[in-house]
Enzyme design. Structure first.
Site, PDB file in Angstrom:
ATOM      1  N   ASP A  14      -3.613   2.552  -5.343  1.00  0.00           N
ATOM      2  CA  ASP A  14      -2.391   2.557  -4.530  1.00  0.00           C
ATOM      3  C   ASP A  14      -2.224   1.299  -3.668  1.00  0.00           C
ATOM      4  O   ASP A  14      -1.455   1.303  -2.722  1.00  0.00           O
ATOM      5  CB  ASP A  14      -2.348   3.810  -3.637  1.00  0.00           C
ATOM      6  CG  ASP A  14      -3.552   3.905  -2.722  1.00  0.00           C
ATOM      7  OD1 ASP A  14      -4.460   3.071  -2.846  1.00  0.00           O
ATOM      8  OD2 ASP A  14      -3.589   4.815  -1.881  1.00  0.00           O
ATOM      9  N   GLU A  15      -2.939   0.230  -3.987  1.00  0.00           N
ATOM     10  CA  GLU A  15      -2.818  -1.004  -3.211  1.00  0.00           C
ATOM     11  C   GLU A  15      -2.775  -2.213  -4.141  1.00  0.00           C
ATOM     12  O   GLU A  15      -3.515  -2.255  -5.119  1.00  0.00           O
ATOM     13  CB  GLU A  15      -4.060  -1.222  -2.342  1.00  0.00           C
ATOM     14  CG  GLU A  15      -4.246  -0.344  -1.156  1.00  0.00           C
ATOM     15  CD  GLU A  15      -5.643  -0.571  -0.591  1.00  0.00           C
ATOM     16  OE1 GLU A  15      -5.742  -1.167   0.492  1.00  0.00           O
ATOM     17  OE2 GLU A  15      -6.618  -0.185  -1.249  1.00  0.00           O
TER      18      GLU A  15
ATOM     19  N   ASP B 196       0.856  -1.182   0.000  1.00  0.00           N
ATOM     20  CA  ASP B 196       0.000   0.000   0.000  1.00  0.00           C
ATOM     21  C   ASP B 196       0.898   1.240   0.000  1.00  0.00           C
ATOM     22  O   ASP B 196       1.787   1.361   0.830  1.00  0.00           O
ATOM     23  CB  ASP B 196      -0.872  -0.062   1.275  1.00  0.00           C
ATOM     24  CG  ASP B 196      -1.893   1.053   1.332  1.00  0.00           C
ATOM     25  OD1 ASP B 196      -1.836   1.948   0.476  1.00  0.00           O
ATOM     26  OD2 ASP B 196      -2.724   1.025   2.248  1.00  0.00           O
TER      27      ASP B 196
END
Lengths: 415, 147
Positions: free
Chosen positions: A101-102, A6
């Site tokens: 973003d993960e 993350d």
């Protein structure tokens, strides 16, 4: 064994990447339409600027602390995200991109997980300049918790290997149940009434009971907390009962044609979200309203309608949305906001078809999958013509940074 | 998931995104004498990206302003390819952050750590341990267009 990678403060970090003068500076990024804060740099967090605060409440922080404010620059974030994901794909055997973003990685068969995690983190930082937190555990639900542990406790160096059963228990004991992946606030309230306060309580509960009183999904989540993998890569607990897509307009909308484009665009977004969660929906509502503060007569309304059978096809919802909008549209108003909601969500795979609706189902899924794949980057290369090509209703972006990595005329300068 | 190929992650304006301008060159040179067995064979079209980019996710582009590197043939308005994954060594041209600014200089690691402008009118920047600086990456290519 799974890892959740993350990116820390992703949008704010992207903004700082090509502005070395802002590296240690309080930076915030605003949501669509410059509405409220959606990302904060470490220095902005240290100032106590909360997540979600409306932009107009930042004025004092800007004057007193020089907080730097940016509009969401999706072209930049999408490009940096692709770079991060590509590095992950090079270093890990299998990757599931979970959000911008993960990503979940399958890290089965890696002997020294902590060393692997540290190497991954150092590589992403060196190659791209983005800092990530990594949590590793035997299930995705535990990996998610390991990841937040890696973020919360600096002593971990941003990497937590939660394969040890005793470490799992220690973390679960201090984790409130609402922080468990897929357990929302509403659900946690009911769980707390049953004496389930922590993640550890949930994992220890009888799974049959959870299935009977709640859902199969919650029972599976509890098993995952207990260390039994139930979700593979590309599988997640479907947390949604409804999907919402709605925004305030940059400029007030007064014509039905412009409103139709906006509603179609929101519908397309909602349907994509729906499919990302591997769900169909059966009904939808469309809402719009004028400004409650404008002094003129307020008008707001919503309409709800159903399809003959659950669907994930944007075209079905476009047709329905058009009819619903016609039902509530009134000329002569200046609308500030509209949105759509999809209801009655159900899992995509096994379902009953209506007697009339079987034909063409396969082709529809294939088409939607193709569209989503093309649009995966979030840059909207394929869209429905009814959204309009140069819409006047699009948002304010008064603090937009340059497209540093996607436009030759905007690349950073060096002396 | 399959590892993405260069084509999968196309982004407008990024050179790896270009489908590649087809500049098909016949390999065989003109020569008198025996025909070469490879004469009919045309190699894959040249793609300038191959020259500039070895590690796409770690490669960024920057534009030069100023003349501090003019004696190294780096002119104002030139575009530099920067590979963040390549370790910079003594003598390499690098992009660095010094005093909150992006700068292009030659890296010297001996006798002391310095960033050297390649312009006799400029002084080298000596880097000390507590200075706020960071080497971002190695410059691996230069693009210049002529009118």
């Amino acid at each position: 064994m799974f890892a959740l990678v993350d990116c820390n403060n992703f949008y704010a970090s992207c903004e700082q990447l090509f502005r070395p003068d802002l590296r240690h500076w309080p930076v915030v990024v605003l949501s669509n339409n410059d509405g409220c804060v959606v990302s904060r740099s470490a220095a902005a967090k240290a100032l106590g600027i909360p997540m979600g605060v409306p932009a107009y409440q930042l004025k004092e922080a800007i004057v007193r602390h020089g907080v730097e404010v940016f509009s969401s620059n999706y072209a930049l974030y999408a490009d940096i995200s692709q770079r991060v994901m590509r590095v992950l794909a090079e270093l890990a055997p299998e990757v599931e991109i979970y959000s911008i973003d993960e990503a979940f990685l399958d890290v089965g068969g890696i002997a020294d997980l902590a060393a692997f995690g540290r190497r991954l983190r150092a590589t992403v930082r060196q190659w791209i300049g983005i800092t990530v937190a990594i949590g590793m555990a035997p299930t995705k639900t535990l990996a998610k918790l390991a990841n937040s542990g890696a973020k919360r406790f600096p002593a971990t160096g941003g990497v937590v290997d939660l394969s040890d059963r005793e470490r799992q228990r220690r973390l679960l004991r201090i984790t409130p149940v609402e922080e468990v992946w897929g357990v929302g606030r509403r659900l946690s309230r009911r769980l707390r009434l049953m004496g389930i306060d922590t993640a550890l309580d949930l994992g220890a509960r009888d799974k049959g009971e959870l299935r009977r009183r709640f859902s199969v999904t919650l029972a599976r989540t509890a098993m995952e907390l207990d260390g039994v993998p139930c979700f593979g890569l590309d599988e997640a607990p479907p947390p949604r009962k409804q999907v919402i897509s709605s925004r305030s307009f940059g400029e007030r909308v007064t014509s039905l044609a412009a409103m139709r484009q906006a509603v179609c665009a929101y519908t397309a977004t909602a349907c994509e979200k729906l499919r990302r969660g591997r769900q169909y929906a059966r009904s939808m509502s469309v809402f719009l309203h004028t400004s409650p503060h404008a002094g003129t007569a307020y008008y707001g309304n919503a309409a709800h309608g159903s399809l003959p059978a659950p669907s994930g096809d944007t075209r079905d919802f476009h047709r329905l949305a058009g009819r619903l909008l016609d039902a509530i549209w009134k000329d002569g108003h200046a609308y500030v906001k509209a949105g759509v909601m999809l209801h009655d969500c159900c899992p995509m795979a096994p379902m009953q078809l209506s007697l009339l609706g079987t034909q063409g189902l396969h082709a529809s899924d294939a088409l939607m999958t193709a569209v989503d794949r093309i649009n995966h980057s979030g840059r909207g290369q394929v869209f429905w013509a009814n959204q309009g090509i140069d819409p006047s209703w699009t948002m304010f972006r008064n603090h937009l940074s340059p497209a540093y990595t996607t436009n030759w005329n905007a690349i950073p300068c060096v002396r | 998931m399959q590892p993405p190929t260069a084509r999968d992650i196309e982004i407008i304006g990024r050179p790896e995104a270009s489908a590649g301008v087809a500049v098909a060159l016949a390999v065989a040179s003109v020569s008198a004498g025996f025909p070469s067995p490879a004469e009919d064979y045309i190699e894959q079209a040249l793609d300038l990206n191959d020259l500039l980019i070895t590690n796409p996710p770690a490669t960024f582009f920057v534009r030069v302003t100023g003349t501090s590197m003019i004696e190294a043939g780096i002119h104002p308005d030139d575009i530099l390819a920067v590979d963040r994954s390549r370790e910079a060594r003594h003598g390499d041209i690098v992009i660095a952050i010094v005093n909150g600014e992006l700068t292009v200089k030659e890296l010297a690691t001996t006798p002391v750590l310095r960033l050297i402008p390649r312009n006799s009118a400029y002084e080298p920047i000596v880097l000390r341990e507590h200075d706020d600086f960071e080497i971002i990456g190695k410059v691996t290519g230069l693009v210049r267009r002529f009118r």
